[in-house]
Motif scaffolding. Structure first.
Motif, mmCIF file in Angstrom:
data_model
loop_
_atom_site.group_PDB
_atom_site.id
_atom_site.type_symbol
_atom_site.label_atom_id
_atom_site.label_comp_id
_atom_site.label_asym_id
_atom_site.label_seq_id
_atom_site.Cartn_x
_atom_site.Cartn_y
_atom_site.Cartn_z
ATOM 1 N N GLU A 179 -8.447 -2.296 -3.803
ATOM 2 C CA GLU A 179 -8.425 -3.759 -3.830
ATOM 3 C C GLU A 179 -7.641 -4.314 -2.638
ATOM 4 O O GLU A 179 -8.038 -5.325 -2.041
ATOM 5 C CB GLU A 179 -7.803 -4.239 -5.154
ATOM 6 C CG GLU A 179 -8.708 -4.022 -6.362
ATOM 7 C CD GLU A 179 -8.005 -4.335 -7.671
ATOM 8 O OE1 GLU A 179 -6.764 -4.595 -7.627
ATOM 9 O OE2 GLU A 179 -8.665 -4.314 -8.713
ATOM 10 N N LYS A 237 -7.580 2.299 -7.710
ATOM 11 C CA LYS A 237 -8.301 1.030 -7.764
ATOM 12 C C LYS A 237 -7.495 -0.075 -7.081
ATOM 13 O O LYS A 237 -8.048 -0.904 -6.341
ATOM 14 C CB LYS A 237 -8.593 0.654 -9.207
ATOM 15 C CG LYS A 237 -9.415 -0.618 -9.343
ATOM 16 C CD LYS A 237 -9.678 -0.952 -10.804
ATOM 17 C CE LYS A 237 -10.474 -2.254 -10.931
ATOM 18 N NZ LYS A 237 -10.707 -2.613 -12.348
ATOM 19 N N LYS A 238 -6.188 -0.101 -7.317
ATOM 20 C CA LYS A 238 -5.332 -1.108 -6.685
ATOM 21 C C LYS A 238 -5.309 -0.940 -5.159
ATOM 22 O O LYS A 238 -5.321 -1.922 -4.418
ATOM 23 C CB LYS A 238 -3.913 -1.021 -7.245
ATOM 24 C CG LYS A 238 -3.780 -1.527 -8.677
ATOM 25 C CD LYS A 238 -2.337 -1.443 -9.141
ATOM 26 C CE LYS A 238 -2.185 -1.963 -10.576
ATOM 27 N NZ LYS A 238 -0.767 -1.887 -11.043
ATOM 28 N N LEU A 249 -4.204 3.355 -9.987
ATOM 29 C CA LEU A 249 -3.527 3.173 -8.703
ATOM 30 C C LEU A 249 -4.530 3.211 -7.542
ATOM 31 O O LEU A 249 -4.418 2.443 -6.586
ATOM 32 C CB LEU A 249 -2.461 4.257 -8.509
ATOM 33 C CG LEU A 249 -1.230 4.131 -9.423
ATOM 34 C CD1 LEU A 249 -0.385 5.394 -9.359
ATOM 35 C CD2 LEU A 249 -0.389 2.914 -9.013
ATOM 36 N N LEU A 277 2.230 1.868 -3.481
ATOM 37 C CA LEU A 277 1.201 2.429 -4.363
ATOM 38 C C LEU A 277 0.915 3.887 -4.028
ATOM 39 O O LEU A 277 0.669 4.705 -4.932
ATOM 40 C CB LEU A 277 -0.084 1.605 -4.253
ATOM 41 C CG LEU A 277 -0.039 0.205 -4.878
ATOM 42 C CD1 LEU A 277 -1.314 -0.572 -4.538
ATOM 43 C CD2 LEU A 277 0.126 0.309 -6.407
ATOM 44 N N SER A 317 0.824 -1.204 0.000
ATOM 45 C CA SER A 317 0.000 0.000 0.000
ATOM 46 C C SER A 317 0.863 1.260 0.000
ATOM 47 O O SER A 317 0.568 2.231 -0.707
ATOM 48 C CB SER A 317 -0.911 -0.012 1.229
ATOM 49 O OG SER A 317 -1.734 1.136 1.253
#
Length: 480
Positions: free
Chosen positions: A162, A158-159, A156, A140, A137
């Motif tokens: 997730e 969205k990742k 990014l 990102l 995290s």
């Protein structure tokens, strides 16, 4: 017959000794520390932000073993290695008081393994998983900060979402599979509530209010394990901070009562929480919140709810509350009649002067003690303030703590320091001036408005100009 009695007694004695020697200790925790040459270690435990010592173990047969006849209270424990006090942590729960650990220097935490402790193995697995997710995290987040285009930022984000969903799913699964485990308790304690979409017409406070209302939903106050850990304090501190609670006496009192009601689910949790909150507001970080101390004293100590406290301690708390009650913000200052210092005769007059005889927009009440170094320092800081503000509607009304035998010492300080303001004394304690202004520790400064209402308490000379300036601006706005 005598021989048979003797034989029976001998057999009973042998059996008794055998039974005693066979009894296992209530707790037995051993640690093998590879690559470290120390001969002794300490067993510590956490309470809030402090670490306390519990036991000591000497090196024997290549390991350190802690054991005792009474079970360890559940909580977070540490093995501390002198003299640098390097350490590694583990959890002790009621059902796991016999297990072993092994670590390898110098990286104690990452090399830690357990035998006979499913609780600690599960916790280690969870901590390892969370470390990986936090690292991913963080990476990102750095990429998101440096992202240039909108599409890249959206991808990014969205990742990140997730990862967040995966973590929550993993936490829920672990808690469901291992209910009652320390890892499950910890997950639930710090899992943030899922906030629904705000209703139509929301004024912008729905999300904040929902979060506050459900902040403690997953925290189990009945679990003593949180007392011997940093987590009970962390949860409480956040709730009563300005992030969730307005820093006003009435708001904080409501929050404190809410917490203490929940804390009564477990006697040990309550026994830690109540004095923690009492001491926190004895000398509060935010001026005016000493009203919370008074409230806690009245509701929990004066009524006997804190039944484990000695009568001497209870009296000290309630006496402090009684005196603090008289100097709370917004209260009118006590009308004390005291003896003024006469600069012509170099003595205190037998005639009396009242605090309310002082006609000024602002009155600084300054309590001081003869011969006190800190009081002399405060006096030196007040003199330039007084010289600047005496023609701007400010007067200083000082009261020395000197009794009859200390008046000469007080007079010496007055003349040596050249105190230019009103100086008074209550040497026979007829006015109880020190008590009415909570003069337990000195020096002490209060600021009063023109009606002698307390607008600032227990402050330093350097704070006076700002507080007076802000009060003047507030009055000007109210009178527009």
């Amino acid at each position: 017959m005598k021989y048979l009695k003797f034989l029976a007694l001998l057999i009973f004695s042998f059996a008794w000794r055998q039974n005693v020697s066979a009894q296992a200790p209530a707790y037995q925790i051993s640690a093998t520390i590879g690559g470290w040459e120390g001969e002794s270690v300490y067993l510590g435990y956490r309470r809030g932000d402090k670490v306390f010592s519990r036991d000591t173990a000497e090196l024997k047969d290549g390991r350190f073993t802690f054991e005792g006849s009474e079970p360890l209270p559940s909580g977070i424990y540490l093995v501390l290695m002198p003299p640098e006090n390097k350490f590694f942590e583990f959890v002790v729960m009621p059902g796991e008081q016999h297990f072993s650990m092994a670590v390898q220097a110098p990286d104690f935490s990452s090399s830690l393994t357990f035998n006979g402790s499913p609780e600690n193995r599960l916790l280690l697995e969870y901590q390892s998983y969370m470390s990986e997710q936090v690292a991913a995290s963080k990476q990102l987040q750095e990429e998101l900060t440096n992202a240039a285009g909108k599409e890249e930022k959206t991808a990014l984000e969205k990742k990140l979402e997730e990862i967040s969903q995966a973590v929550r799913s993993h936490q829920n699964e672990l808690a469901a599979q291992h209910p009652g485990s320390y890892a499950a308790l910890l997950i639930k304690a710090f899992q943030e509530p899922v906030i629904p979409d705000p209703p139509a017409g929301d004024d912008g406070t729905f999300r904040w209010q929902f979060f506050k209302n459900h902040y403690f939903d997953g925290f189990d106050f009945s679990q003593e394990v949180f007392v011997n850990s940093p987590y009970l304090k962390q949860k409480i501190d956040y709730y009563i901070s300005d992030k969730l609670t307005a820093q006003l006496p009435d708001s904080v009192i409501v929050a404190v009562d809410y917490i203490l009601e929940k804390a009564q689910a477990n006697e040990e949790v309550f026994r830690w929480t109540l004095p923690y909150l009492l001491n926190k507001y004895f000398v509060p970080e935010v001026m005016g919140l000493d009203a919370v101390f008074v409230h806690i004293s009245d509701k929990y100590y004066a009524t006997g709810r804190a039944d484990w406290v000695s009568e001497e301690s209870r009296k000290k708390i309630t006496d402090d509350a009684y005196m603090i009650r008289g100097v709370l913000l917004g209260k009118k200052a006590a009308d004390v009649l005291v003896q003024p210092y006469d600069r012509k005769s170099y003595s205190f007059s037998d005639s009396l002067i009242s605090l309310y005889d002082v006609k000024a927009d602002y009155t600084v009440v300054f309590l001081w003690k003869p011969g006190c170094p800190h009081c002399k320092k405060t006096t030196g800081e007040l003199i330039p303030f007084y010289n600047e503000w005496k023609d701007k509607g400010v007067e200083i009304f000082s009261i020395t703590s000197a009794n009859q035998s200390e008046l000469d010492k007080a007079i010496s300080d007055i003349n040596y320091e050249k105190m230019p303001w009103i100086v008074t004394a209550d040497p026979y304690m007829r006015a109880r001036a020190l008590q009415k202004f909570y003069g337990v520790s000195l020096p002490k400064i209060y600021l009063l408005d023109k009606d002698k209402k307390i607008i600032a308490s227990r402050i330093g000379p350097e704070q006076l100009p700002k507080i007076i300036g802000e009060h003047k601006r507030r009055l000007a706005e109210e009178n527009r």
